[in-house]
Design a protein around this motif. Sequence first.
Motif, PDB file in Angstrom:
ATOM      1  N   THR A 356       0.842  -1.190   0.000  1.00 28.70           N
ATOM      2  CA  THR A 356       0.000   0.000   0.000  1.00 28.70           C
ATOM      3  C   THR A 356       0.878   1.241   0.000  1.00 28.70           C
ATOM      4  N   PHE A 357       0.590   2.158  -0.914  1.00 30.79           N
ATOM      5  CA  PHE A 357       1.328   3.429  -0.951  1.00 30.79           C
ATOM      6  C   PHE A 357       0.443   4.544  -0.400  1.00 30.79           C
ATOM      7  N   VAL A 358       0.960   5.271   0.570  1.00 32.61           N
ATOM      8  CA  VAL A 358       0.233   6.390   1.179  1.00 32.61           C
ATOM      9  C   VAL A 358       0.489   7.645   0.352  1.00 32.61           C
ATOM     10  N   ASP A 359      -0.592   8.374   0.041  1.00 37.43           N
ATOM     11  CA  ASP A 359      -0.449   9.597  -0.756  1.00 37.43           C
ATOM     12  C   ASP A 359       0.579  10.527  -0.116  1.00 37.43           C
ATOM     13  N   VAL A 392       3.965   1.933   2.469  1.00 42.38           N
ATOM     14  CA  VAL A 392       5.067   2.778   2.006  1.00 42.38           C
ATOM     15  C   VAL A 392       4.596   4.229   1.963  1.00 42.38           C
ATOM     16  N   GLN A 393       5.489   5.130   2.375  1.00 42.16           N
ATOM     17  CA  GLN A 393       5.181   6.563   2.384  1.00 42.16           C
ATOM     18  C   GLN A 393       6.455   7.357   2.153  1.00 42.16           C
ATOM     19  N   ILE A 401      14.782  13.984   3.234  1.00 45.27           N
ATOM     20  CA  ILE A 401      13.634  13.299   2.638  1.00 45.27           C
ATOM     21  C   ILE A 401      13.653  11.865   3.139  1.00 45.27           C
ATOM     22  N   GLN A 402      12.506  11.358   3.575  1.00 45.08           N
ATOM     23  CA  GLN A 402      12.440  10.026   4.150  1.00 45.08           C
ATOM     24  C   GLN A 402      11.480   9.143   3.361  1.00 45.08           C
ATOM     25  N   ILE A 403      11.909   7.894   3.134  1.00 48.36           N
ATOM     26  CA  ILE A 403      11.061   6.864   2.539  1.00 48.36           C
ATOM     27  C   ILE A 403      10.793   5.839   3.639  1.00 48.36           C
ATOM     28  N   LEU A 404       9.529   5.703   4.040  1.00 41.67           N
ATOM     29  CA  LEU A 404       9.154   4.851   5.161  1.00 41.67           C
ATOM     30  C   LEU A 404       8.496   3.577   4.641  1.00 41.67           C
TER      31      LEU A 404
END
Length: 478
Positions: A356-359, A392-393, A401-404
Amino acid sequence: MRWWRKSLAAQFICFLLMALLISQVIGLLISWDERDKALRAAAKSEFFSRTASLAILLESIPASFHADVLRASGTTYTRFWMSAEDPIDALAWRQQAIAQLEEPLPNLLPAYHKPEVVSAISKNATSGPKFHLFERAIASESWVRLSSDVWSIPRFAKFLPLGASNGMGLAVQLSDGHWLNSVYYKNMPSAHWNTQSLVSLGITAATLALIGVLVARRIARPMRRLAGAAEALGRGQSIEPLPETGPDDIRRTAEAFNRMQSRLTRFVEDRTRMLAAISHDLRTPLTSLRLRAEFVTDTDVQQRMMATIDEIQTMTEAALAFAREEAVTETTRAVDLTALIESLCDDLADLGEDVTFVDSPKIPYSCRPDALRRAVRNLIENAVRYGGEARVQVAETQSSIQILVEDKGPGIAEGDLERVFEPFFRLETSRNRETGGAGLGLSIARATARHHGGDITLLRLDRGLRAIITLPKPDQGA
């Protein structure tokens, strides 16, 4: 203070202006007395010369013209009058001088203004600082005969200082026995910071500031170029050698950086070639072992030997992939980081993965997109494999910048949060390639993040694990 900490030009200009101000103050203190003495000496010389010239003129014209000549010779700060007797009493002469200074000049009306000191004295004879200076000077000083060194004509003359050297009086005996009296009083300004001085100081400060900006930019430009090149090199980007120009210190710094970059590049290339050669050379003995294993009659032993050979081959190929990833041959380019991660999540979701990708907001970023995509893919696949799902967000902070990537799995023990990034370390001990991999996925992902100037950290949650790829913003390196 922010500009002071961040700008070399601001510090350079401040130091220049401080030096200018200190030099001006020191110069002012040194020249304070000299300037006042020079002004008073010039006024005294001009007063003596004017009185001497008037005395010679009066002796050469009829007495009927004396009054008109005396009145015409007066100025705003100077008066002349005649007396029949020697002015011996200094106090009486002072009162007469005040009366003469207060009398307006016909040739200056109506623009005439009384001297400030005279008005103050006439209004109140017991108050005002100027009056006290004037009174003390008359009370404490007496007539002094002028010598030929300071008096230019052969006539008897005597001098009386007035008002703490701001005024003076003269009495000159003429050839017919009469006395020419003259008085001068002008309150000398003691303030040196007049409009002209401030304008001059402002022009000098502006000129120095402009020079400071040019010099600071000349110094800061190669430093910023060096900082940007060092940041790019730290992110694994391929950069052109710095120009080796400018002053010796800057040129030597650029030369040292270029040598360092050349050595690092050569070291990485040599290591990659060495690992590639080892991987290639291992294929021959592995193939030979595989053929020999085919002749083993014991089926159980044969399967164990084939599994070991496959594991060695997998580890060799993974090591080569890891080395090639660190070598970084991909070109850096600007992409929409949010769109890049979202497309990866969509691709994995199309393959049936629970991703799932969070906007997230649109974030432009310069990176090696293929390498970064593989690193994020490794994290997502680990989350799905061990946690059953991945969320994922992409987020943006003030400095990074963070990729979670989050999952709801069993998580990792606190002591293993860093060990999982070690090459070939696996939490899954079965050595099964389908369930545990080769143990290089997280190592490659962290190497990719660090090549971009960032890092990967793992954070335990109440339920599950959060992997965070932290990337620096483009302006942080410069």
